[in-house]
Structure formats: structure tokens, C-alpha cells
Scaffold this motif. Structure first.
Motif, short mmCIF file in Angstrom:
data_model
loop_
_atom_site.label_atom_id
_atom_site.label_comp_id
_atom_site.label_asym_id
_atom_site.label_seq_id
_atom_site.Cartn_x
_atom_site.Cartn_y
_atom_site.Cartn_z
N HIS A 71 -59.31 -42.19 11.85
CA HIS A 71 -60.48 -42.38 10.99
C HIS A 71 -61.76 -42.30 11.81
O HIS A 71 -62.74 -41.69 11.39
CB HIS A 71 -60.40 -43.73 10.26
CG HIS A 71 -59.44 -43.72 9.12
ND1 HIS A 71 -59.68 -43.06 7.94
CD2 HIS A 71 -58.23 -44.30 8.99
CE1 HIS A 71 -58.66 -43.23 7.13
NE2 HIS A 71 -57.76 -43.98 7.74
N MET A 72 -61.74 -42.92 12.98
CA MET A 72 -62.93 -42.91 13.83
C MET A 72 -63.30 -41.50 14.26
O MET A 72 -64.47 -41.14 14.31
CB MET A 72 -62.73 -43.83 15.03
CG MET A 72 -62.69 -45.30 14.63
SD MET A 72 -62.46 -46.39 16.02
CE MET A 72 -63.99 -46.13 16.89
N THR A 73 -62.30 -40.67 14.53
CA THR A 73 -62.55 -39.28 14.92
C THR A 73 -63.19 -38.52 13.77
O THR A 73 -64.19 -37.80 13.96
CB THR A 73 -61.25 -38.59 15.37
OG1 THR A 73 -60.74 -39.29 16.51
CG2 THR A 73 -61.47 -37.14 15.70
N VAL A 74 -62.65 -38.67 12.59
CA VAL A 74 -63.21 -37.99 11.42
C VAL A 74 -64.65 -38.45 11.17
O VAL A 74 -65.55 -37.63 10.92
CB VAL A 74 -62.35 -38.23 10.16
CG1 VAL A 74 -63.04 -37.73 8.90
CG2 VAL A 74 -60.99 -37.56 10.32
N LEU A 75 -64.88 -39.75 11.27
CA LEU A 75 -66.23 -40.27 11.04
C LEU A 75 -67.21 -39.78 12.10
O LEU A 75 -68.36 -39.47 11.79
CB LEU A 75 -66.21 -41.80 10.98
CG LEU A 75 -65.41 -42.39 9.83
CD1 LEU A 75 -65.45 -43.91 9.89
CD2 LEU A 75 -65.92 -41.88 8.49
N HIS A 76 -66.75 -39.67 13.33
CA HIS A 76 -67.61 -39.13 14.40
C HIS A 76 -67.99 -37.69 14.08
O HIS A 76 -69.17 -37.30 14.18
CB HIS A 76 -66.89 -39.22 15.75
CG HIS A 76 -67.65 -38.57 16.85
ND1 HIS A 76 -68.77 -39.13 17.41
CD2 HIS A 76 -67.47 -37.38 17.48
CE1 HIS A 76 -69.24 -38.33 18.35
NE2 HIS A 76 -68.46 -37.26 18.40
N GLU A 77 -67.01 -36.88 13.69
CA GLU A 77 -67.27 -35.48 13.35
C GLU A 77 -68.23 -35.36 12.18
O GLU A 77 -69.15 -34.53 12.20
CB GLU A 77 -65.96 -34.76 13.04
CG GLU A 77 -65.07 -34.57 14.25
CD GLU A 77 -63.68 -34.08 13.89
OE1 GLU A 77 -63.37 -33.89 12.69
OE2 GLU A 77 -62.88 -33.88 14.82
N LEU A 78 -68.03 -36.19 11.18
CA LEU A 78 -68.93 -36.16 10.02
C LEU A 78 -70.35 -36.56 10.41
O LEU A 78 -71.32 -35.90 10.02
CB LEU A 78 -68.41 -37.08 8.92
CG LEU A 78 -67.24 -36.54 8.10
CD1 LEU A 78 -66.59 -37.66 7.30
CD2 LEU A 78 -67.72 -35.44 7.17
N ASP A 99 -77.42 -35.62 9.14
CA ASP A 99 -78.63 -36.15 9.75
C ASP A 99 -79.24 -37.21 8.84
O ASP A 99 -78.78 -37.44 7.72
CB ASP A 99 -79.64 -35.04 10.06
CG ASP A 99 -80.03 -34.25 8.83
OD1 ASP A 99 -79.25 -34.20 7.87
OD2 ASP A 99 -81.14 -33.68 8.82
N GLY A 100 -80.25 -37.87 9.34
CA GLY A 100 -80.97 -38.87 8.56
C GLY A 100 -80.17 -40.09 8.20
O GLY A 100 -79.28 -40.52 8.95
#
Length: 89
Positions: free
Chosen positions: A53-60, A65-66
């Protein structure tokens, strides 16, 4: 058993999803739903699941932006805070 950090992350991602559209909205909503389910399960998620989950959230977050990116980063931080309480590794 509710896991507050995961619940918070889910809410942040839901808010971020509402501010976007298309595939990004779908991915954010999917992450939000999955974290909400993990927050309410009897047995908590393991390190591997949380890391994914952390990897996906990092990529997202990197692709946004913002305010939306900031909400995703905050959600990732909430997952990290919960992960620190998980025994092992």
C-alpha cells in the motif's frame, strides 16, 4: 478492532479521490476501500501488505500535485505510523 491510523488514511484517500477524476480517482478510491477493510478486520495486516500500500501511495503522490498529493502523502504517513506498531521485521 478498529485501527485508527488505517481509518484516517482511508478517509484522506477518499477526500483525495473526490478531488480527481478518471483512473487516478479509481486508484485512490480502491486504496481507500482496501485500507478501510483492513482497519476493521479482526486480524491486522502484515508488513508486506502495508508495504505494498505504501508503494502504491508513494507512486500516486509522485504523479499528483497540490492538495491532492499532500493528502496522499498524509495517508501514506498514517499507514507508516500504523506499520510501526506491527510486530516483526
Amino acid at each position: 478492532m478498529t485501527r485508527t491510523e488505517l481509518q484516517n488514511a482511508s478517509k484522506l484517500l477518499e477526500e483525495a479521490a473526490e478531488a480527481t477524476d478518471g483512473e487516478v480517482r479509481e486508484r485512490l478510491s480502491n486504496q481507500s476501500d482496501q485500507l478501510a477493510k483492513l482497519a476493521d478486520r479482526t486480524q491486522g495486516p502484515d508488513h508486506g501488505r502495508l508495504a505494498r500500500h505504501m508503494t502504491v501511495l508513494h507512486e500516486l503522490a509522485e504523479s499528483l500535485d497540490g492538495d491532492v498529493a499532500e493528502k496522499v502523502r498524509e495517508a501514506r504517513q498514517q499507514v507508516l505510523e500504523y506499520r510501526k506498531t506491527v510486530p516483526g521485521v
